[in-house]
Structures are given as structure tokens and as C-alpha cells.
Scaffold this motif. Structure first.
Motif, short mmCIF file in Angstrom:
data_model
loop_
_atom_site.label_atom_id
_atom_site.label_comp_id
_atom_site.label_asym_id
_atom_site.label_seq_id
_atom_site.Cartn_x
_atom_site.Cartn_y
_atom_site.Cartn_z
N GLY A 220 0.76 -1.23 0.00
CA GLY A 220 0.00 0.00 0.00
C GLY A 220 0.80 1.29 0.00
O GLY A 220 0.21 2.36 0.09
N GLY A 222 2.78 4.25 -1.78
CA GLY A 222 2.82 4.84 -3.11
C GLY A 222 1.44 5.26 -3.57
O GLY A 222 0.42 4.72 -3.12
N SER A 223 1.40 6.23 -4.44
CA SER A 223 0.16 6.72 -5.02
C SER A 223 0.24 6.62 -6.54
O SER A 223 1.35 6.61 -7.10
CB SER A 223 -0.08 8.18 -4.61
N PRO A 224 -0.88 6.56 -7.22
CA PRO A 224 -0.84 6.44 -8.68
C PRO A 224 -0.11 7.60 -9.34
O PRO A 224 -0.03 8.70 -8.81
CB PRO A 224 -2.32 6.41 -9.07
N ARG A 225 0.40 7.32 -10.50
CA ARG A 225 1.01 8.31 -11.40
C ARG A 225 2.28 8.95 -10.85
O ARG A 225 3.20 8.28 -10.51
CB ARG A 225 -0.01 9.37 -11.82
N ASP A 227 3.28 10.22 -8.10
CA ASP A 227 3.76 9.88 -6.77
C ASP A 227 3.81 8.38 -6.55
O ASP A 227 3.74 7.90 -5.42
CB ASP A 227 2.89 10.54 -5.69
N SER A 228 3.91 7.63 -7.63
CA SER A 228 4.03 6.18 -7.49
C SER A 228 5.36 5.84 -6.83
O SER A 228 6.31 6.63 -6.85
CB SER A 228 3.94 5.50 -8.85
N ARG A 232 9.08 7.78 -7.53
CA ARG A 232 9.88 8.42 -6.49
C ARG A 232 11.20 7.68 -6.29
O ARG A 232 12.23 8.31 -5.99
CB ARG A 232 9.09 8.47 -5.19
N ILE A 288 2.32 0.80 -6.66
CA ILE A 288 2.09 0.66 -5.22
C ILE A 288 2.71 -0.64 -4.74
O ILE A 288 2.70 -1.65 -5.45
CB ILE A 288 0.58 0.69 -4.91
N PHE A 352 7.47 7.46 2.41
CA PHE A 352 6.17 6.85 2.07
C PHE A 352 5.46 6.32 3.32
O PHE A 352 4.23 6.37 3.42
CB PHE A 352 6.36 5.72 1.07
N LEU A 355 3.87 9.31 4.88
CA LEU A 355 2.75 9.76 4.06
C LEU A 355 1.54 8.84 4.21
O LEU A 355 0.39 9.29 4.14
CB LEU A 355 3.17 9.84 2.60
N SER A 356 1.78 7.55 4.43
CA SER A 356 0.68 6.58 4.54
C SER A 356 0.11 6.50 5.95
O SER A 356 -0.89 5.82 6.17
CB SER A 356 1.17 5.19 4.12
#
Length: 383
Positions: A220, A222-225, A227-228, A232, A288, A352, A355-356
Motif C-alpha cells: 500500500g 505509493g500513489s498512482p502516477r 507519486d508512485s 519516487r 504501489i 512513504f 505519508l501513509s
């Protein structure tokens, strides 16, 4: 000059030039309560510092770190952590011939063209000496990850045309630091060393690559596009001087695989959660993390500072001239790049994790507040 900061919540801001007074780094976003002293950071800096062996530069830098803010009584306070590493063995005089005559394949001309000036001693800000700051910051990230049972390790898997066979994570932990090349396959390490010494004696250099792996990374991240996780990760690794390629999973080999062969079926793991069968994706799907080991490779070109005769031009006199870049330089980069690659992976994962929400941004669970004996991480008053 921008571009001196890495990270979103776990922010690393660096300064210093190769032959300046000192290198320095400020780390913001480290939670309070992490046990930390200079020995923790020094252990990692000693792995990166010059003069370790005959295949590294002979520049005599102790790389002794001083932590001057952000800790109290051996624990982080949650405020920015400042660290300074003094330069003790700079010899700028050897670089005077290149003030207006750029060395081939260096940043001499591009820096001068962009800024109209530059610190020319040892390459100034463009020097790989800058990575001492990254390793210092990465040591803090490593300590944070250890609390979450996340471990990162790397080793040199190729020098020139000599490639090591695949090794296990455990073999990297056991063997990577046993030889000067930092290759976890001892027999291949011997061959690599011979190859490096050949180029060194010929006044030349050679490239190679570093394999990295992270165990215990939760699913889980990472973010799409944009900010994957791989996006990074690519930024982190391409920032390392001399990097020419970053891969994860099958990497370039994936172009030879069919969709059917590369795709991984799903099954339930021991906790009845879906998990891929196999890990050709390098622990990443859809940008992700999957919860499986994250692994990949960073390729480096040969060091550009070599004593072989080369041609340059002097932009003040308008003349061509033959030069030999004499001085104290590495004939190969991957052996000293191993702790740098590990540091950048540590920094990426910690950022990450913050951030999560998997890491409390205010304080760790390692040590209750000294004056707050009733503290518990899940207490509503601390949310």
C-alpha cells in the motif's frame, strides 16, 4: 540554486561543496523519541568514506559527523536534526587548470553556463562528495525502519562485463562487506577486483551496477502516477552521481517476456489476504507496493576523472588543449555507491511510511516522553 531537498514529509536538505569547509544536512520530519547518537550515523559514513582500499580514492577524509541539533540525551526531539561533516583533505590547486577548460564529461561547463560561476575545486556542488550528506540522513531513516522490521541491503552485482549470479538477501547480509568490491558472491568479487585493478593500472576506469533489495515493506505504499513508488524511487536513484539506469523487478528483461509469462496469478497468503504468486514485478504493481520484497538495480557509468590524455577547449583563450585529470579519484564507483543506494532507498521508504500514516509523524513508539509516563501511542490525546 534549487534542487537541494529530497522528500515530502521526511525532508532532507543538504549543502556543501567538495572542497569547501564542510558538508552538511538537515533532516526534518524525524519523529521524537528515536534513540540516536553520532555513532549510529558514523557507522554508515565509514562504509562510504574515501581511502577504504586500493580501489577507492586516496583522499584522506575521516568523515566525522557532528550532530548539532534535533537530539537531547541521545533521543530525537522531533525538531530538525542538523549534521555537519568537515572536509579535512581538500586540495583545490590541482583543479586550477580546469577553471575555464572543462574536464570531459563533468559538470564543469554546464554549471558555469547555467549560473555564470561555480565552485571549481573538486567539482564543487556537482561532486559525488555530496552523497556523504545522503548517507548521514539515510542512517536516521534506517533506524526508523528497523523499528518496523524493514531491512534494506545492496551489493555490487556487475563490474564491466563481469556479472555475479543471483544471491539471496541473507547472502548479501553475510558476504557483501567481506571484500573491497562489496560483491556478495566471493568468487565473482575476486574476478571483479582483478578487472578493476587492470583499468586502474592503465589509467582508466570502468562502470558497473548495484543490486538492491528491501524486506518487510508493507503493502500500500505509493500513489498512482507521479507519486508512485517507482517514480519516487527513480528520482532518488537518478540523483546519485553517475547513474545511467534504474530498474526494478525484471527491469529491461521485461521487454523479452510475454504478458502471460510475466503476469503473476493470485493466491491467499497465511493471513487469507490476496498475494501474487512470484515477484517478477519487484514488489510493485500499479505503482504501489504489494508487501513483497522491493528489488532492483542501479547502473553507473565509469568515473569521468581519469589520468588518460583527453582533449578540451579553453573558453577564455579559444584554444584547444590536451589535459590529464590528475588527482585522487575512484577507478570504479559501485563499491562506494552501495551505502548511497541503501540510503536513498531507506529515505524513500520512510517518506512513504510517513505519508501513509504507518509512522506517527510526532513521535516513535520506542521511548515514552520523559515527562509523560502515561504516554501510549494510541491514546486519543496524542492523535
Amino acid at each position: 540554486m534549487n534542487g537541494n531537498r529530497f522528500g515530502r514529509l521526511f525532508q532532507v536538505t543538504t549543502y556543501g561543496e567538495s572542497h569547501g569547509d564542510a558538508m552538511g544536512v538537515t533532516v526534518s520530519g524525524c519523529p521524537a523519541g528515536l534513540e540516536l547518537d553520532e555513532d549510529d550515523v558514523q557507522a554508515e559514513l565509514d562504509r562510504r568514506k574515501p581511502g577504504q582500499s586500493m580501489i577507492t580514492t586516496s583522499r584522506g577524509e575521516p568523515d566525522a559527523v557532528v550532530i548539532n541539533s534535533g537530539t537531547q540525551d541521545g533521543y530525537t526531539t522531533g525538531t530538525p536534526i542538523g549534521m555537519v561533516i568537515e572536509n579535512k583533505d581538500a586540495r583545490s590547486g590541482k583543479y586550477e587548470p580546469y577553471v575555464t577548460a572543462p574536464r570531459p564529461s563533468h559538470g564543469d561547463f554546464t554549471y558555469s553556463a547555467k549560473f555564470g560561476t561555480r565552485n571549481w575545486g573538486g567539482g564543487g556542488r556537482s561532486s559525488a562528495r555530496e552523497t556523504v550528506n545522503w548517507v548521514a540522513a539515510g542512517a536516521i531513516a534506517q533506524k526508523i525502519l528497523a523499528e518496523h522490521d524493514i531491512e534494506v541491503k545492496a551489493h555490487v552485482n556487475q563490474i564491466g562485463d563481469i556479472e555475479a549470479p543471483p544471491v539471496t538477501f541473507e547472502e548479501m547480509l553475510e558476504h557483501a562487506e567481506e571484500n573491497d568490491v562489496r560483491c556478495a558472491h566471493p568468487e565473482t568479487a575476486d574476478r571483479m577486483l582483478e578487472k578493476i585493478e587492470e583499468y586502474q593500472k592503465a589509467g582508466d576506469s570502468i562502470g558497473g551496477s548495484v543490486y538492491f533489495e528491501a524486506r518487510g515493506v508493507p503493502r500500500g505504499l505509493g500513489s498512482p502516477r507521479f507519486d508512485s513508488f517507482p517514480a519516487r524511487l527513480g528520482q532518488a536513484m537518478f540523483a546519485v552521481p553517475a547513474t545511467t539506469g534504474v530498474e526494478y523487478g525484471l527491469g529491461r528483461e521485461a521487454r523479452e517476456w510475454t504478458g502471460k509469462d510475466r503476469n503473476e496469478d493470485w493466491e491467499f497468503d497465511e493471513e487469507s489476504d490476496p498475494t501474487p504468486v512470484g515477484n517478477k514485478h519487484g514488489g510493485l504493481q500499479g505503482g504501489i507496493t504489494t508487501g513483497q520484497p522491493v528489488y532492483g538495480e542501479v547502473s553507473f557509468h565509469a568515473p569521468t576523472s581519469i589520468p588518460k590524455e583527453q582533449t578540451t577547449v579553453d573558453w577564455e583563450t579559444g584554444e584547444e588543449k590536451e589535459i590529464q585529470v590528475v588527482g585522487r579519484h575512484d577507478p570504479v564507483l559501485p563499491p562506494r555507491a552501495v551505502p548511497v543506494v541503501e540510503a536513498m532507498l531507506n529515505l524513500t521508504i520512510v517518506d512513504f511510511m510517513l505519508l501513509s500514516g504507518r509512522i506517527n509523524p510526532d513521535r516513535t513508539d520506542a521511548r515514552p516522553g520523559e515527562y509523560d509516563t502515561d504516554y501510549h501511542p494510541s491514546s486519543p490525546r496524542d492523535e
